[in-house]
Design a protein around this motif. Structure first.
Motif, PDB file in Angstrom:
ATOM      1  N   GLY A 186       0.810  -1.221   0.000  1.00 28.33           N
ATOM      2  CA  GLY A 186       0.000   0.000   0.000  1.00 28.33           C
ATOM      3  C   GLY A 186       0.835   1.258   0.000  1.00 28.33           C
ATOM      4  N   ILE A 187       1.752   1.382  -0.960  1.00 28.93           N
ATOM      5  CA  ILE A 187       2.615   2.566  -1.028  1.00 28.93           C
ATOM      6  C   ILE A 187       1.787   3.842  -1.179  1.00 28.93           C
ATOM      7  CG2 ILE A 187       3.014   2.203  -3.525  1.00 28.93           C
ATOM      8  CD1 ILE A 187       5.725   3.523  -3.212  1.00 28.93           C
ATOM      9  N   ASN A 188       0.659   3.757  -1.885  1.00 30.67           N
ATOM     10  CA  ASN A 188      -0.176   4.961  -2.034  1.00 30.67           C
ATOM     11  C   ASN A 188      -0.721   5.400  -0.676  1.00 30.67           C
ATOM     12  OD1 ASN A 188      -1.814   2.492  -2.235  1.00 30.67           O
ATOM     13  ND2 ASN A 188      -3.541   3.890  -2.494  1.00 30.67           N
ATOM     14  N   ALA A 221       0.805   4.804   2.262  1.00 33.41           N
ATOM     15  CA  ALA A 221       1.934   5.335   3.037  1.00 33.41           C
ATOM     16  C   ALA A 221       2.260   6.765   2.600  1.00 33.41           C
ATOM     17  CB  ALA A 221       3.157   4.431   2.861  1.00 33.41           C
ATOM     18  N   MET A 249      -0.441   2.675  -6.634  1.00 32.26           N
ATOM     19  CA  MET A 249       0.348   3.848  -7.026  1.00 32.26           C
ATOM     20  C   MET A 249       0.792   3.682  -8.476  1.00 32.26           C
ATOM     21  SD  MET A 249       1.695   6.671  -5.597  1.00 32.26           S
ATOM     22  CE  MET A 249       2.331   7.818  -6.798  1.00 32.26           C
ATOM     23  N   ARG A 297      -7.304  -5.140  -0.877  1.00 32.61           N
ATOM     24  CA  ARG A 297      -7.415  -3.864  -0.160  1.00 32.61           C
ATOM     25  C   ARG A 297      -8.411  -3.975   1.002  1.00 32.61           C
ATOM     26  NH1 ARG A 297      -2.579  -2.482  -1.540  1.00 32.61           N
ATOM     27  NH2 ARG A 297      -2.315  -1.624  -3.642  1.00 32.61           N
ATOM     28  N   ASP A 305      -7.326  -1.305   3.474  1.00 34.85           N
ATOM     29  CA  ASP A 305      -7.064  -0.154   2.612  1.00 34.85           C
ATOM     30  C   ASP A 305      -8.339   0.392   1.983  1.00 34.85           C
ATOM     31  OD1 ASP A 305      -4.467  -0.497   3.272  1.00 34.85           O
ATOM     32  OD2 ASP A 305      -3.729  -0.922   1.255  1.00 34.85           O
ATOM     33  N   LEU A 359       0.635   1.008   9.523  1.00 37.03           N
ATOM     34  CA  LEU A 359       1.489   0.895   8.335  1.00 37.03           C
ATOM     35  C   LEU A 359       2.873   0.363   8.688  1.00 37.03           C
ATOM     36  CD1 LEU A 359       0.425   4.197   6.508  1.00 37.03           C
ATOM     37  CD2 LEU A 359      -0.106   1.852   5.818  1.00 37.03           C
ATOM     38  N   ARG A 411       3.240  -3.359   8.807  1.00 38.84           N
ATOM     39  CA  ARG A 411       3.304  -4.055   7.517  1.00 38.84           C
ATOM     40  C   ARG A 411       4.736  -4.356   7.089  1.00 38.84           C
ATOM     41  NH1 ARG A 411      -1.305  -1.085   3.739  1.00 38.84           N
ATOM     42  NH2 ARG A 411      -3.041  -1.592   5.122  1.00 38.84           N
TER      43      ARG A 411
END
Lengths: 233, 286
Positions: free
Chosen positions: A89-91, A93, B171, B203, B208, B246, B249
């Motif tokens: 989940g880089i977006n 972060a 991303m 997600r 997410d 986060l 993770r």
């Protein structure tokens, strides 16, 4: 410019900024007052870990030093292009880092970005572009994507893109184009410490980039279209 | 059941909102196009790829934006971005119950790269202003193009994210990663791998997204109605909790979704790709 040279010119040889990997951080004294500095170097790729390192520093700043100004030193090749970062989940972060900086602004910290080497896309959106104001050194380089990758995504010939990048400010890389479009507020010339002093004193707290882009002629539509939406029947 | 993915942006609005309630601002009749695309000789659109306006949802006033993934991949250019910023600024002024963003975008429109990049950051700041004012911003992701790049960051700045199992949120697109680090890093043609890594089920399991729904406009409507009061203003405590989540993770060192799901405690992780939405939802957030 090398970050050490920059730090020395701004804060003297005993600047106190340290490097951990590609992450820079420190607490410096500027004009007799404390100032926090975070940033990246070596054209860092911003992955989940580096985004979180920066976010941690911003959270600590808010918790322990309310109101202290923050300088972001920007040198990034953009987001890290790895499957693991996407999986983690880089977006999210990067959104987290952006929200930490945004909250710091709302809590009264002046947040100032400085592109001192290069800035690309994702690494820039959640640093300098979310600050109160983002300035740059004249020799800095700002772009969205390298031309070969851009040619692949847009399906336009690379030769056309190369030609455009010489002439079209909306498309071409280059820090002066970003100034014309309002994305970068100003370039630091001459005495860098004086430029920082001036930048901190004049950083706005509202988003003036569209208006500045229109006034400077580099981005003529953003402000007027926003106005049309506000006034639409 | 009507597929959300197969609808155009305007069809989604017509079916998701209360019938006949959508009033568009700067509609295609205004012919507001991108001058930058014209300069490149690339076809433009009279709405620059996004429809914005006001409507009601279950009787509540809402402001809405829907990106059209069929035009330039939903890419954000100068005009497109300014329409989103205008909508968000207007929400701050007029205070609807919520703002809905039907996101389908590859991120910055590379044909007007610099203007698009600045525009995305202006959207991000305007969205966070709306969120800080206590007006929930609800992002709905279910188009075939997914939600990538700067818009993937914008989505995670919202109060509430709804995805379908075929929706994707990330991303960098798999093609860009493959071009950069090779097919061994990310095989963009391996659809199962792409969806395991960025799709709605993943997600949901990692938290997410806040709701996982079928690819059905009615399901998106129900999820949006349920989220109308889902305001979560950003506070230091909220960001500390996010940071802890986060950071945890990073303990996972692999790059394969099934292994990650197993590591975070999803039972029978290998079965997840074969489960339907109801069964994945029942597994909960880990």
């Amino acid at each position: 410019m090398d970050w050490q040279t920059l730090a020395t010119q701004l804060f003297g040889a005993d600047h106190g900024i340290t490097r951990e990997g590609d992450f820079l951080h420190g607490e410096v004294t500027f004009d007799g007052a404390p100032l926090s500095v975070i940033g990246t170097t070596a054209h860092a790729a911003i992955g989940v870990q580096l985004a979180l390192q920066q976010a941690r520093a911003v959270l600590d700043l808010m918790a322990h030093h309310p109101g202290r100004p923050l300088l972001l030193l920007i040198d990034t090749q953009g987001q890290q292009l790895r499957r693991r970062d996407e999986l983690l989940g880089i977006n999210r972060a990067m959104a987290h880092l952006g929200q930490c900086l945004d909250l710091a602004r709302r809590r009264g910290h002046r947040v100032l970005g400085l592109v001192y080497d290069q800035a690309l896309s994702g690494g820039f959106i959640t640093s300098g572009l979310i600050a109160d104001a983002c300035d740059a050194l004249p020799e800095a380089e700002i772009r969205v994507m390298r031309l070969p990758a851009m040619a692949r995504v847009t399906k336009l010939p690379e030769s056309l893109l190369a030609e455009l990048s010489e002439s079209n400010p909306v498309f071409a890389p280059g820090v002066r184009n970003y100034v014309a479009m309002g994305g970068v507020r100003q370039l630091w010339q001459g005495d860098l410490a004086q430029a920082l002093r001036n930048a901190l004193a004049t950083a706005p707290t509202d988003d003036r980039r569209a208006a500045e882009g229109a006034a400077r002629g580099g981005r003529r539509l953003a402000a007027s279209v926003t106005r049309l939406v506000l006034d639409a029947a | 059941m009507i597929s959300f993915a197969e609808c155009s942006a305007r069809e989604r609005l017509a079916l998701l909102l209360d019938e006949g309630s959508f009033h568009e601002w700067l509609p295609p009749s205004r012919k507001l196009t991108s001058p930058h695309l014209a300069a490149l000789g690339v076809p433009s659109a009279f709405d620059d790829g996004v429809a914005i306006g006001r409507a009601t949802l279950a009787g509540s006033p809402v402001f809405v934006a829907a990106q059209e993934g069929q035009f330039m991949g939903g890419g954000v250019g100068e005009v497109h971005g300014a329409k989103l910023v205008g909508l968000l600024q207007r929400a701050l002024r007029d205070r609807p119950t919520a703002v809905l963003l039907l996101a389908e975008s590859g991120g910055v429109r590379l044909h007007e790269a610099n203007a698009g990049l600045i525009a995305v950051s202006e959207v991000m700041r305007a969205l966070l202003d709306v969120r800080a004012a206590g007006i929930p911003v609800i992002v709905l992701i279910g188009g075939t193009g997914g939600c990538f790049g700067g818009m993937g960051i914008v989505a995670r700045c919202a109060d509430h994210v709804v995805m379908s199992d075929i929706g994707r949120l990330a991303m960098s697109g798999p093609e860009v990663i493959e071009a950069s680090h090779g097919v061994e890093e990310f095989d963009s043609r391996d659809r199962a791998l792409v969806w395991r890594t960025t799709g709605g089920k993943h997600r949901w399991l990692t938290g997410d997204c806040d709701a996982l729904v079928e690819d059905d406009v009615a399901a998106f409507r129900a999820a949006a109605i349920a989220a109308l009061q889902a305001s979560h203003p950003v506070t230091l405590a909220l960001l500390e909790a996010e940071h802890a989540r986060l950071t945890a993770r990073l303990a996972f060192t692999g790059a394969e979704a099934v292994e990650l799901w197993a590591a975070i405690g999803v039972p029978d992780a290998a079965r997840v790709p074969d489960l339907d939405v109801a069964a994945v939802t029942a597994l909960g957030v880990h």
